[in-house]
Enzyme design. Structure first.
Site, PDB file in Angstrom:
ATOM      1  N   ASP A 371       0.823  -1.211   0.000  1.00  0.00           N
ATOM      2  CA  ASP A 371       0.000   0.000   0.000  1.00  0.00           C
ATOM      3  C   ASP A 371       0.857   1.261   0.000  1.00  0.00           C
ATOM      4  O   ASP A 371       0.577   2.217  -0.725  1.00  0.00           O
ATOM      5  CB  ASP A 371      -0.936  -0.013   1.210  1.00  0.00           C
ATOM      6  CG  ASP A 371      -2.306   0.573   0.886  1.00  0.00           C
ATOM      7  OD1 ASP A 371      -2.560   0.900  -0.288  1.00  0.00           O
ATOM      8  OD2 ASP A 371      -3.123   0.714   1.807  1.00  0.00           O
ATOM      9  N   ASP A 372       1.894   1.292   0.823  1.00  0.00           N
ATOM     10  CA  ASP A 372       2.770   2.466   0.823  1.00  0.00           C
ATOM     11  C   ASP A 372       3.498   2.612  -0.502  1.00  0.00           C
ATOM     12  O   ASP A 372       3.710   3.725  -0.986  1.00  0.00           O
ATOM     13  CB  ASP A 372       3.781   2.367   1.971  1.00  0.00           C
ATOM     14  CG  ASP A 372       3.181   2.818   3.290  1.00  0.00           C
ATOM     15  OD1 ASP A 372       3.054   4.029   3.492  1.00  0.00           O
ATOM     16  OD2 ASP A 372       2.814   1.954   4.091  1.00  0.00           O
TER      17      ASP A 372
END
Length: 625
Positions: A371-372
């Site tokens: 996600d990051d």
């Protein structure tokens, strides 16, 4: 329609400019945005307990205590969210911290209310296992007769489905310490005769009373078993794992919770309180502190500062809102993010590591996540074809990391690839199923798909997108929603899934899209927006919040914008509400919308009320201009 016929566009443009300006003012000199990652009382209580039992005088204690006192509800309990009637574990933790530190006496009215709540709701025995574990480490709760996790698990080869190395990174970061502590039955007795006997409702307190009669020396180790050769080797392996995953700031995996356990584990392994490794760990915890508000002398220990995540999201959304990629604030953010790309990733199920990802926290160097990484790549998208090649190389490496992390089933998880769920059947531990494995989830899969479609132009003709779409469609619930693992909860998952499917080329008339849209309209609240209770993830079904929140309303509207060619009146009404609610800055903005551990850990990202409404407004203006 032209702008004269739609005055809302004028209003939105002005609102967008103002919000961009506000974000620019909040940017730090190094290009980052450092906004609080705020959770319940657990980390503050643990920090107070640690500093107290370690006899470390520290100026942090008073403002941490102040936050705890300010957060107690009228009932005497501490809550995880506004519609939470009370959370037993949080109440036990906060009560213990206040009592041990001396800033709360048993006779104080607030402490009496907390005591009454705890006893009425099952006593300490009814608390979460992590709470009992922390109490046991401090001589306030009996260790189980058999240590909770078999020590041999860390010795199993990586290919074993039960191997420690196949657990999720979050569990590994905590359980390496738990293996050591459980074997030794380690605890530090409080320096005073402090106890929690009055909070027990069964005879467990008798075991503690007998233990206290032994006058155990503070900080001594209790050996439950002889040092067999296999145990010694396993203990050394667990200690080695801990040491290898200490970050430069002294923390374990950049998590406060695992760092607390690490400190006790190192003490059990023979390290002295004064040793550099212990002192650096405590300093790392202190570096996680942040002021919650300029108006209150409250301090909070963040479980894992969200600087990379917030900086990536804000710089991306500013560009979506019209800021030029060469804008000073955007350029500074990119310069901050680029050096934080990790040259290697710890891949427990693979024989080799894979580079190119980004982590959640600034200090994170061993735990990249999907996600990051996709969030940072969004921020880099408009610059990936420019510059001196540094940005291009980072972009390519990040995209390769995303491709590499796609699971066999077609979806994406947070930290792991093809994580097995076999281990969750080993232990009857609350929430173990939510953390031990890291399977594909709808929210991250949808967000990656949206990135691949909107920023890379990949569609259903691409095999990876085909696999992801196929997996995601199978995950839709009968009511039309999707469950989101890392946000609250069904609105979040549905937003990520629908926007991902639309970016992949799925037509608005597709049955899955229409079911999702119908579900969203069906849960719109009477106040004209959307809001979801944190309790949804425990119930495993949607539960409305008492009121709409700006974040949930932004997610729901962004979903509808991705589907509707023209806005309907209800969308216009809701987006006007979104503007007004954002300006009010009340509970609609502060309700937790980030998810950590169902029923136990929720997150109020201070960035979210700034980021997601701005993204939604920008998409509205772009599409309906």
């Amino acid at each position: 329609m032209n702008d004269q016929e739609r005055p809302i566009l004028h209003r939105l443009r002005a609102e967008i400019r103002e919000r961009i300006s506000n974000l620019q003012r909040l940017q730090e000199d190094d290009g980052s945005w450092r906004l609080p990652f705020e959770t319940g009382p657990m980390t503050d209580a643990y920090m107070i307990i640690l500093l107290t039992v370690m006899e470390m005088e520290d100026e942090l204690v008073v403002p941490l205590v102040q936050r705890l006192k300010n957060r107690q509800s009228i009932s005497g309990a501490w809550q995880l969210h506004d519609d939470d009637e009370g959370h037993l574990s949080s109440t036990v933790e906060a009560y213990t911290a206040l009592l041990l530190s001396g800033y709360g006496e048993r006779s104080d009215p607030m402490m009496k209310r907390a005591e009454a709540y705890i006893v009425a709701h099952g006593g300490v025995e009814g608390a979460h296992i992590s709470t009992k574990f922390m109490l046991a480490l401090n001589g306030l709760y009996p260790w189980p007769a058999v240590y909770p996790v078999p020590l041999y698990l860390i010795q199993l080869p990586r290919f074993s489905p039960l191997s420690f190395h196949r657990w999720s990174s979050y569990v590994r970061s905590h359980f390496a310490s738990i293996l050591i502590l459980g074997y030794h039955k380690f605890s530090i007795s409080p320096s005073s005769d402090m106890n929690l006997f009055h909070l027990f409702v069964t005879d467990k307190y008798e075991k503690l009373r007998r233990r206290h009669r032994k006058k155990q020396t503070p900080g001594s180790e209790k050996m439950g078993h002889g040092h067999r050769s296999y145990a010694k080797a396993a203990l050394q392996k667990a200690e080695q794992y801990i040491i290898q995953n200490i970050e430069e700031d002294g923390s374990q995996y950049s998590y406060a919770s695992s760092t607390f356990f690490m400190i006790y584990a190192l003490l059990a392994a023979g390290y002295k309180r004064e040793s550099p490794i212990i002192q650096q760990a405590v300093d790392g915890l202190k570096s996680f502190s942040c002021l919650i508000s300029a108006d209150e002398p409250e301090l909070h220990i963040q479980n894992s500062p969200s600087t990379v995540w917030d900086t990536a999201l804000i710089s991306y959304v500013m560009q979506e809102a019209g800021a030029d990629p060469q804008d000073v604030a955007v350029s500074r953010a990119i310069r901050y993010l680029l050096p934080l790309q990790l040259p290697r990733g710890i891949m427990p199920n693979q024989r080799s590591s894979y580079p190119g990802g980004w982590g959640f926290s600034e200090s994170n160097s061993v735990n990249p996540d999907v996600d990051d990484t996709q969030a940072v790549l969004r921020a880099l998208s408009r610059l990936s074809g420019q510059g001196d090649g540094v940005c291009r190389r980072a972009w390519r490496s990040g995209v390769q990391y995303l491709f590499h992390m796609q699971n066999k089933d077609g979806g994406w998880a947070a930290f792991e690839k093809n994580s097995t769920a076999a281990v969750v059947r080993l232990f009857r531990i609350p929430n173990f199923v939510d953390t031990a494995a890291d399977p594909s989830c709808a929210d991250i899969t949808g967000r990656v798909m949206e990135f691949l479609g909107s920023h890379m132009g990949l569609s259903l003709s691409h095999s990876r997108v085909q696999d992801a779409v196929s997996w995601l469609l199978k995950q839709q619930n009968r009511d039309g929603s999707w469950y989101g693992r890392w946000g609250v909860s069904y609105i979040y998952g549905t937003w990520a899934a629908v926007t991902g499917l639309r970016a992949a080329g799925i037509h608005p008339d597709h049955p899955a899209i229409q079911k999702a849209v119908n579900w969203l309209w069906s849960i719109r609240l009477p106040d004209g927006g959307w809001g979801e209770s944190c309790a949804s993830d425990v119930l495993r079904r949607y539960k409305p919040a008492p009121y709409s929140t700006v974040v949930h309303t932004a997610w729901a509207l962004d979903t509808l914008i991705s589907v509707y060619n023209y806005p309907v009146q209800e969308m216009d009404d809701s987006i006007k509400n979104l503007i007004e609610w954002g300006r009010a800055g009340d509970q609609r903005s502060t309700y937790p919308t980030g998810a950590g551990l169902p029923g136990h850990f929720y997150i109020y990202y201070h960035s979210y009320p700034r980021v997601w409404p701005l993204l939604t407004m920008s998409h509205y203006v772009k599409k309906y201009n």
